[in-house]
Design a protein around this motif. Structure first.
Motif, PDB file in Angstrom:
ATOM      1  N   ALA A  17      73.219  58.619  23.209  1.00 14.30           N
ATOM      2  CA  ALA A  17      73.914  59.847  23.602  1.00 14.30           C
ATOM      3  C   ALA A  17      74.722  60.412  22.436  1.00 14.30           C
ATOM      4  N   CYS A  18      75.328  59.551  21.644  1.00 13.55           N
ATOM      5  CA  CYS A  18      76.060  60.020  20.460  1.00 13.55           C
ATOM      6  C   CYS A  18      75.125  60.708  19.478  1.00 13.55           C
ATOM      7  N   ARG A  19      74.005  60.067  19.185  1.00 18.40           N
ATOM      8  CA  ARG A  19      73.054  60.652  18.233  1.00 18.40           C
ATOM      9  C   ARG A  19      72.491  61.974  18.758  1.00 18.40           C
ATOM     10  N   LEU A  20      72.132  61.989  20.044  1.00 21.66           N
ATOM     11  CA  LEU A  20      71.573  63.195  20.651  1.00 21.66           C
ATOM     12  C   LEU A  20      72.596  64.324  20.674  1.00 21.66           C
ATOM     13  N   THR A  21      73.822  64.000  21.027  1.00 27.71           N
ATOM     14  CA  THR A  21      74.890  64.999  21.052  1.00 27.71           C
ATOM     15  C   THR A  21      75.117  65.576  19.658  1.00 27.71           C
ATOM     16  N   ARG A  22      75.164  64.707  18.653  1.00 22.74           N
ATOM     17  CA  ARG A  22      75.339  65.171  17.274  1.00 22.74           C
ATOM     18  C   ARG A  22      74.192  66.098  16.872  1.00 22.74           C
ATOM     19  N   LYS A  23      72.964  65.726  17.240  1.00 27.17           N
ATOM     20  CA  LYS A  23      71.796  66.537  16.882  1.00 27.17           C
ATOM     21  C   LYS A  23      71.848  67.914  17.540  1.00 27.17           C
ATOM     22  N   ILE A  24      72.136  67.946  18.831  1.00 25.98           N
ATOM     23  CA  ILE A  24      72.186  69.223  19.554  1.00 25.98           C
ATOM     24  C   ILE A  24      73.326  70.084  19.033  1.00 25.98           C
ATOM     25  N   TRP A  25      74.496  69.495  18.893  1.00 24.01           N
ATOM     26  CA  TRP A  25      75.671  70.256  18.479  1.00 24.01           C
ATOM     27  C   TRP A  25      75.531  70.770  17.054  1.00 24.01           C
ATOM     28  N   SER A  26      74.989  69.957  16.169  1.00 20.96           N
ATOM     29  CA  SER A  26      74.882  70.364  14.768  1.00 20.96           C
ATOM     30  C   SER A  26      73.690  71.284  14.503  1.00 20.96           C
ATOM     31  N   ALA A  27      72.827  71.491  15.489  1.00 19.30           N
ATOM     32  CA  ALA A  27      71.659  72.358  15.309  1.00 19.30           C
ATOM     33  C   ALA A  27      72.015  73.836  15.377  1.00 19.30           C
ATOM     34  N   THR A  28      73.272  74.143  15.615  1.00 18.57           N
ATOM     35  CA  THR A  28      73.700  75.536  15.666  1.00 18.57           C
ATOM     36  C   THR A  28      73.521  76.171  14.293  1.00 18.57           C
ATOM     37  N   GLN A  29      72.801  77.258  14.264  1.00 23.00           N
ATOM     38  CA  GLN A  29      72.547  77.967  13.010  1.00 23.00           C
ATOM     39  C   GLN A  29      73.749  78.830  12.627  1.00 23.00           C
ATOM     40  N   VAL A  34      78.304  78.191  18.960  1.00 19.22           N
ATOM     41  CA  VAL A  34      78.191  76.736  19.020  1.00 19.22           C
ATOM     42  C   VAL A  34      77.595  76.342  20.356  1.00 19.22           C
ATOM     43  N   ARG A  35      76.668  75.392  20.324  1.00 19.99           N
ATOM     44  CA  ARG A  35      76.087  74.891  21.572  1.00 19.99           C
ATOM     45  C   ARG A  35      77.114  74.017  22.288  1.00 19.99           C
ATOM     46  N   HIS A  36      77.272  74.262  23.571  1.00 16.66           N
ATOM     47  CA  HIS A  36      78.199  73.484  24.381  1.00 16.66           C
ATOM     48  C   HIS A  36      77.420  72.458  25.190  1.00 16.66           C
ATOM     49  N   ILE A  37      77.993  71.277  25.293  1.00 14.79           N
ATOM     50  CA  ILE A  37      77.315  70.157  25.940  1.00 14.79           C
ATOM     51  C   ILE A  37      78.234  69.559  26.993  1.00 14.79           C
ATOM     52  N   VAL A  38      77.708  69.351  28.179  1.00 11.25           N
ATOM     53  CA  VAL A  38      78.415  68.624  29.230  1.00 11.25           C
ATOM     54  C   VAL A  38      77.665  67.312  29.429  1.00 11.25           C
ATOM     55  N   ILE A  39      78.388  66.206  29.333  1.00 14.13           N
ATOM     56  CA  ILE A  39      77.787  64.887  29.523  1.00 14.13           C
ATOM     57  C   ILE A  39      78.279  64.332  30.853  1.00 14.13           C
ATOM     58  N   VAL A  40      77.330  63.997  31.735  1.00 13.57           N
ATOM     59  CA  VAL A  40      77.642  63.466  33.058  1.00 13.57           C
ATOM     60  C   VAL A  40      77.232  62.000  33.101  1.00 13.57           C
ATOM     61  N   GLY A  41      78.133  61.153  33.584  1.00 11.73           N
ATOM     62  CA  GLY A  41      77.826  59.733  33.700  1.00 11.73           C
ATOM     63  C   GLY A  41      78.848  59.023  34.558  1.00 11.73           C
ATOM     64  N   GLU A  42      78.698  57.731  34.653  1.00 12.43           N
ATOM     65  CA  GLU A  42      79.655  56.918  35.401  1.00 12.43           C
ATOM     66  C   GLU A  42      80.953  56.803  34.600  1.00 12.43           C
TER      67      GLU A  42
END
Length: 154
Positions: A17-29, A34-42
């Protein structure tokens, strides 16, 4: 229709999740919002993820907070344990939802109406794999665009 990606056979969902979040967030041109991400979990997983996001990389800063924090509306990465949290209505985040849990959202139409992209992270744990398969079938029955990214080869 939302695009729903299943990232399956993940060995460590929090590190992934850390790697994926970094990839999605940093992919902003340059010049894009900026891409916003909501992470849902326990709750227990989110606590560990919160700690990991702070220490994950010595060079990358991943700004995040819990949805109840007063800074949530201005923070690009938000953590919550509730798909239907009333606090979701107070934040502008609507780009990507990353789901780390096992339960199926109760109100899928509302969720896909808010998030054009949903990422389901499914580990190699047998119970999580079975729950992931059930979510995959449920999304497919609702007619959503599904993609699977098998991480066993990574």
């Amino acid at each position: 229709m939302a695009r729903i990606d299943f990232h399956s056979n993940v060995s460590d969902k929090l590190e992934y999740a850390c790697r994926l979040t970094r990839k999605i967030w940093s992919a902003t041109q340059e010049g894009e919002l900026v891409r916003h991400i909501v992470i849902v979990g326990e709750k227990a997983d989110l606590k560990k993820l919160d700690d990991l996001l702070w220490s994950f990389s010595g060079t990358d800063f991943l700004p995040h907070c819990y949805i109840e924090d007063e800074a949530a509306a201005e923070t690009p990465i938000v953590l919550t344990d509730n798909f239907a949290s009333p606090s979701l209505n107070a934040i502008p985040h609507a780009d990507v939802m990353i789901h780390l849990g096992m339960r199926m959202p109760q109100d899928v139409p509302a969720l896909v109406g808010r998030f054009p992209r949903i990422v389901e992270v499914v580990t190699v744990n047998e119970a999580e794999r079975l729950a992931g398969r059930e979510r995959f079938k449920a999304y497919r029955e609702l007619g959503h665009e599904l993609y699977n990214f098998d991480q066993s080869k990574s």
